[in-house]
Design a protein around this motif. Sequence first.
Motif, PDB file in Angstrom:
ATOM      1  N   ALA A   1       0.831  -1.203   0.000  1.00  0.00           N
ATOM      2  CA  ALA A   1       0.000   0.000   0.000  1.00  0.00           C
ATOM      3  C   ALA A   1       0.868   1.258   0.000  1.00  0.00           C
ATOM      4  CB  ALA A   1      -0.930   0.001   1.207  1.00  0.00           C
TER       5      ALA A   1
ATOM      6  N   GLU B   1      -1.353  -0.828  -6.171  1.00  0.00           N
ATOM      7  CA  GLU B   1      -2.756  -0.974  -5.783  1.00  0.00           C
ATOM      8  C   GLU B   1      -3.324  -2.367  -6.068  1.00  0.00           C
ATOM      9  OE1 GLU B   1      -5.010   2.153  -7.542  1.00  0.00           O
ATOM     10  OE2 GLU B   1      -3.848   3.760  -6.578  1.00  0.00           O
TER      11      GLU B   1
ATOM     12  N   THR C   1      -1.892  -4.835  -3.770  1.00  0.00           N
ATOM     13  CA  THR C   1      -2.405  -4.599  -2.420  1.00  0.00           C
ATOM     14  C   THR C   1      -3.768  -5.254  -2.243  1.00  0.00           C
ATOM     15  OG1 THR C   1      -1.242  -2.482  -2.284  1.00  0.00           O
ATOM     16  CG2 THR C   1      -3.021  -2.845  -0.725  1.00  0.00           C
TER      17      THR C   1
ATOM     18  N   ALA D   1      -4.154   0.201   2.829  1.00  0.00           N
ATOM     19  CA  ALA D   1      -4.455  -1.081   2.189  1.00  0.00           C
ATOM     20  C   ALA D   1      -5.953  -1.390   2.199  1.00  0.00           C
ATOM     21  CB  ALA D   1      -3.680  -2.199   2.883  1.00  0.00           C
TER      22      ALA D   1
END
Length: 586
Positions: free
Chosen positions: A535, A540, A543, A583
Amino acid sequence: MAEKRVQRRLAAILVADVVGYSRLIEADEEGTRARLRSLQSDLIDPQITADGGRIVKISGDGMLVEFASAVDAVRNALSVQRAMDHHNADVPEDRRIEFRVGINLGDVIVEGDDIHGDGVNVAARLEGLCDPGEVYVSGTVHDHVEGKLAAAFDDLGEHTVKNLAKPVRVYRARDGSGKQASRQRPVAPPSLPDKPSIAVLPFENMSGDPEQEYFADGIAEDIITGLSRFHWFFVIARNSSFVYKGKAFDVKQIGRELGVRYILEGSVRKAGNRVRITAQLVDAMSGAHHWAQSYDRDLTDIFELQDEITQSVCAAIEPKLVAAEAIRSEKRSAGDLDAWDLVMRALAHFWKMTTAQSETAIQMLREAVERHPDYGPAHSMLAFALLVSGHVGWISESQDEAYAAELAHRAAEIDDEDPWAHLALGYVAFAARQTDEATRQCLRAVDLNPNFATGYGYLGWTLVFDGQSDEAIRYFEQALRMSPHDPLKAFYCSGTGVAHYYAHRFDEAIEWARRAIRERPGFTAAQRILCAGLAQAGRETETREAMARLREIQPNISIGWIEQYVPYTPRAMPHFLDGMRRAGLE
C-alpha cells in the motif's frame, strides 16, 4: 423410484491460477490474453496430455486438471513451472506470466465432465497459499509421491483454511534435479567467520528403536549448548544443523552450505541403563578427521559425558584456549535425568512447528514442570513454547500469558544462567510493549550464550516493534547466519521486512515479507507487513490481492485487533496503521 447414486472417484486434483492476472490485463489486455493462449497451446496442454491429465475447466486466470496419479500431477506441475522459469528469463518482471499451483489427492464428486467436493476444495486452498512460481501439495500427495520423483519437499506445517474443519498439512514441492530456477536469485554461500566455527549434526540413533530418536537428538543438542557457551566459538544452531537428519551427506558440502570449518558427527546406542556414544570431528575444508572417541557409560553419567565430549572437541580445535576458559558444568544430578528426558521428548515435537506437535510438546512440558518443580529448563521451555504458540495462532492469543510469565520468572530463579529463561522474560516484556526490559533480558540471554540464534532473533523483534530498524536488522542477520534453516526463519524474515518498512524502504519490506510467506504461508504477521508495504509503495492491484489473502487467512483482522494484539510501541504503531488503512483495512 430409487434415489440416483452419487458418482465418486479418487483423483489427483491440480488447481492453478495466473499471479496478478487483473494487473496484467489492466496493463495490456490483448497482449496478456494472446500470450496466455500461446502458453496454453504450446506448453501447458501438451504437457498435461503427456502426463496423462484431463483439463476439467479453464477460467480466465486459472484451470482445474484431473490426474489418475499423484505422481503424474506433481511431475506435470514441476515440469510446467520449470519451463515457465526459462520462458520468463528474458521477460520484464511486470509482464511475466507466473502460476501458483496446488495439488491434492482425494475423493471427488463426478457430474458429467465436471468434478467438485472437498478433494477439489483442498487443492484450491493450497493454490491460494502459494507464492508465484511454486507448487504446494497436501500431506496425502506428499506421502504418495515422496521417493518416486526427482523432487524435494519442504514441510510447511499444518494450516487452517477457509471452509475446511480440519487443518491441512502443506508441503512445498521443488525440482530435485539440482537446476537453479531462473526466477530465484543465486545465494552466495556464507563466508567463514573469523573464529573457530562448527556444526554439530544430529547423532545417529543406533538403538534399533525409533522411540529413542529424541534421546540421540538430546545428546547432540546438549553438546551444541556446551560449545555455544564459548565466546571464541561460532556454533550453528541446532535447528539448522538438524535439517541434515536422516539424509546422506557430504561434510564438505555441509561446511560450504553452513559456512563452518568443522563438523561433529556421531551415534548413540542406548540399551537399558547403559549408553554408548561415538563422536568424530571432521575438517569440512579438507575432509580430514581431527579426533574420534567412543564412550561406554551408565545413564547416570550422561551429563558428565556430554561435558567430556564438549571438552574434547574444544581441545581438538583450539587447545590453547581451553585452558583460558573451562567448561561450565551443568551441575545436574542423576535425579535430573527423568526431567531432561521429558524436556528432550517435548522439544522433538515442538521444533516440528505445527499445531498438533506444539500441543503435544506443551502437554509434555506441563508434565515435566509438575513432576520436577525445581528443574529450570522445563519452566523456561514451557514458557517459550506457550508464547510462540500464541504468536503464530496455535493457541489463543491471551491463553496462558500470565502463566508463561510466572514460568519465566521461576526459571530465572532456579538458574539465572539459563539463556532460555531470560529469552522468555524478554518475550513477556516484548508482548507488554516494554522495550527496555525486553532488550535487557534478550541481551542477557545472548551474553550467556553468544551463539544463541533465537535470542538474536527475538532481540531483533523487540527493537523493530519500537521502530529501531538498523539495530533490528543487524540482529536478524545474526540469527539467520547462525541458523539459516531454522523453523523460526519466517519470523526473522518477517521482522526484517518490518525493519525496512519503518525505514521507508518499501520494496525491500515487500521482498522480505514474501520470503517469510514462502517459509510459512499462514504466518499472518508477514501477510500484514506485505499489505502495508504494498500500500505504501502504491502497488494498488497487488495490495488488493494481498488484502484478500490476509482476510481469508485471518477473518477477524481489523485496525482494532492490531491495536490490541500486535505489540508495536506507541511511537511505532501509527506508521504501521497508516499502511494498513491505505491497504483498505478498517
